[in-house]
Scaffold this motif. Structure first.
Motif, mmCIF file in Angstrom:
data_model
loop_
_atom_site.group_PDB
_atom_site.id
_atom_site.type_symbol
_atom_site.label_atom_id
_atom_site.label_comp_id
_atom_site.label_asym_id
_atom_site.label_seq_id
_atom_site.Cartn_x
_atom_site.Cartn_y
_atom_site.Cartn_z
ATOM 1 N N TYR A 126 0.713 -0.979 0.021
ATOM 2 C CA TYR A 126 0.207 -0.412 0.197
ATOM 3 C C TYR A 126 0.965 0.757 -0.136
ATOM 4 O O TYR A 126 2.695 0.682 -0.008
ATOM 5 C CB TYR A 126 -1.213 0.050 1.383
ATOM 6 C CG TYR A 126 -1.192 -1.247 1.179
ATOM 7 C CD1 TYR A 126 -1.190 -2.221 1.104
ATOM 8 C CD2 TYR A 126 -3.508 -0.755 0.828
ATOM 9 C CE1 TYR A 126 -2.739 -3.670 1.308
ATOM 10 C CE2 TYR A 126 -4.025 -2.152 0.782
ATOM 11 C CZ TYR A 126 -3.786 -3.090 1.491
ATOM 12 O OH TYR A 126 -4.202 -4.107 1.342
ATOM 13 N N CYS A 127 0.513 1.794 -0.426
ATOM 14 C CA CYS A 127 1.609 3.997 -0.330
ATOM 15 C C CYS A 127 0.510 4.846 0.089
ATOM 16 O O CYS A 127 -0.724 4.562 0.081
ATOM 17 C CB CYS A 127 1.412 3.836 -1.751
ATOM 18 S SG CYS A 127 0.416 4.718 -3.103
ATOM 19 N N GLN A 128 0.863 5.650 0.832
ATOM 20 C CA GLN A 128 0.537 6.632 1.233
ATOM 21 C C GLN A 128 1.455 7.772 0.943
ATOM 22 O O GLN A 128 2.460 7.980 1.571
ATOM 23 C CB GLN A 128 0.692 7.007 2.774
ATOM 24 C CG GLN A 128 -0.957 8.227 3.511
ATOM 25 C CD GLN A 128 -0.907 8.212 4.867
ATOM 26 O OE1 GLN A 128 -0.734 6.899 5.397
ATOM 27 N NE2 GLN A 128 -2.329 8.109 4.799
ATOM 28 N N ARG B 41 -3.716 6.426 3.127
ATOM 29 C CA ARG B 41 -3.404 5.206 2.336
ATOM 30 C C ARG B 41 -4.015 4.946 1.445
ATOM 31 O O ARG B 41 -5.540 3.533 1.230
ATOM 32 C CB ARG B 41 -2.906 3.885 3.603
ATOM 33 C CG ARG B 41 -1.939 2.453 2.692
ATOM 34 C CD ARG B 41 -2.089 2.233 4.381
ATOM 35 N NE ARG B 41 -0.687 2.867 5.618
ATOM 36 C CZ ARG B 41 -0.186 2.715 6.872
ATOM 37 N NH1 ARG B 41 -0.219 1.149 6.919
ATOM 38 N NH2 ARG B 41 -0.079 3.498 7.267
ATOM 39 N N GLU B 42 -3.746 3.956 -0.106
ATOM 40 C CA GLU B 42 -4.125 2.784 -1.006
ATOM 41 C C GLU B 42 -3.473 2.047 -1.314
ATOM 42 O O GLU B 42 -2.356 1.495 -1.208
ATOM 43 C CB GLU B 42 -5.355 4.204 -2.183
ATOM 44 C CG GLU B 42 -3.378 4.931 -2.433
ATOM 45 C CD GLU B 42 -4.052 5.615 -3.736
ATOM 46 O OE1 GLU B 42 -5.119 6.653 -3.971
ATOM 47 O OE2 GLU B 42 -2.846 5.879 -4.233
ATOM 48 N N LEU B 43 -4.523 1.067 -1.580
ATOM 49 C CA LEU B 43 -3.508 -0.146 -2.575
ATOM 50 C C LEU B 43 -2.836 0.144 -3.980
ATOM 51 O O LEU B 43 -3.016 0.762 -4.754
ATOM 52 C CB LEU B 43 -4.629 -0.713 -2.899
ATOM 53 C CG LEU B 43 -4.400 -2.638 -3.247
ATOM 54 C CD1 LEU B 43 -4.281 -3.286 -2.828
ATOM 55 C CD2 LEU B 43 -5.567 -3.158 -4.325
ATOM 56 N N TYR C 127 5.592 3.336 1.159
ATOM 57 C CA TYR C 127 5.228 2.725 0.388
ATOM 58 C C TYR C 127 5.042 1.324 1.780
ATOM 59 O O TYR C 127 6.684 0.804 2.517
ATOM 60 C CB TYR C 127 5.896 1.290 -0.144
ATOM 61 C CG TYR C 127 5.851 1.870 -1.628
ATOM 62 C CD1 TYR C 127 6.003 3.788 -1.581
ATOM 63 C CD2 TYR C 127 4.535 1.363 -2.900
ATOM 64 C CE1 TYR C 127 5.371 4.126 -3.167
ATOM 65 C CE2 TYR C 127 4.136 1.921 -3.963
ATOM 66 C CZ TYR C 127 4.803 3.579 -4.235
ATOM 67 O OH TYR C 127 4.756 4.124 -5.146
ATOM 68 N N LYS D 238 2.065 -4.727 3.958
ATOM 69 C CA LYS D 238 1.000 -5.432 4.667
ATOM 70 C C LYS D 238 0.669 -7.057 4.765
ATOM 71 O O LYS D 238 0.639 -7.706 3.624
ATOM 72 C CB LYS D 238 -0.286 -5.330 4.342
ATOM 73 C CG LYS D 238 -2.187 -5.315 4.993
ATOM 74 C CD LYS D 238 -3.206 -4.828 4.354
ATOM 75 C CE LYS D 238 -4.728 -5.953 5.304
ATOM 76 N NZ LYS D 238 -5.329 -4.762 4.627
ATOM 77 N N TRP E 288 1.655 -5.005 10.005
ATOM 78 C CA TRP E 288 1.467 -3.786 8.578
ATOM 79 C C TRP E 288 3.267 -3.577 9.357
ATOM 80 O O TRP E 288 3.985 -3.879 10.310
ATOM 81 C CB TRP E 288 1.089 -2.414 8.554
ATOM 82 C CG TRP E 288 -0.026 -2.526 8.890
ATOM 83 C CD1 TRP E 288 -1.472 -2.789 9.257
ATOM 84 C CD2 TRP E 288 -0.799 -2.469 7.229
ATOM 85 N NE1 TRP E 288 -2.164 -2.581 8.213
ATOM 86 C CE2 TRP E 288 -1.564 -2.108 6.989
ATOM 87 C CE3 TRP E 288 0.313 -1.848 6.348
ATOM 88 C CZ2 TRP E 288 -3.451 -1.951 5.887
ATOM 89 C CZ3 TRP E 288 -1.121 -1.402 4.674
ATOM 90 C CH2 TRP E 288 -2.730 -1.725 5.009
#
Length: 122
Positions: free
Chosen positions: A37-39, A45-47, A93, A96, A112
């Motif tokens: 995932y990245c933020q 935060r997104e896949l 990044y 998970k 995480w």
């Protein structure tokens, strides 16, 4: 307790490549899925990509054709090969893992990593 250790982030120019690695360790009986995932600053935060133990993958539309997720099952490791990087890929990044713990009551747990910074300069 389960720990995820990420590595491979860094600074790269537009069009460059990076390979992220994540190793899961601890009280794991089986891993059902691992993913990235990245933020980015100011965003949720997104896949990015996920890979199940059965081999199914799912990618964000923005990375399809550029990123590839793979896994070394025996080592509970997951990799993210990132090619043709763009400035909009800049983010932290996170790895998970979805797993079942060694205790039979520890089902469908989630862990995480601490995150690794990826910066793409234009």
């Amino acid at each position: 307790q389960v720990q995820l250790m990420e590595s491979g982030g860094g600074l790269v120019q537009t069009g460059g490549s990076l390979r992220l690695s994540c190793a899961a360790s601890g009280s794991i009986r089986s891993v059902t899925a691992m993913g990235w995932y990245c933020q980015a600053p100011g965003k949720q935060r997104e896949l990015v990509a996920v890979l199940t133990s059965g081999g199914s993958t799912n990618y964000a539309d923005s990375v399809k054709g550029r990123f590839t997720i793979s896994r070394a099952n025996a080592q509970n490791m997951v990799y993210l090969q990132m090619n043709d990087l763009k400035p909009e890929d800049t983010a932290v990044y996170y790895c998970k893992a979805e797993y079942d713990g060694v205790r039979l009551s520890d089902l469908r747990r989630v862990a995480w990593g601490q995150g690794t910074q990826v910066t793409v300069s234009s």
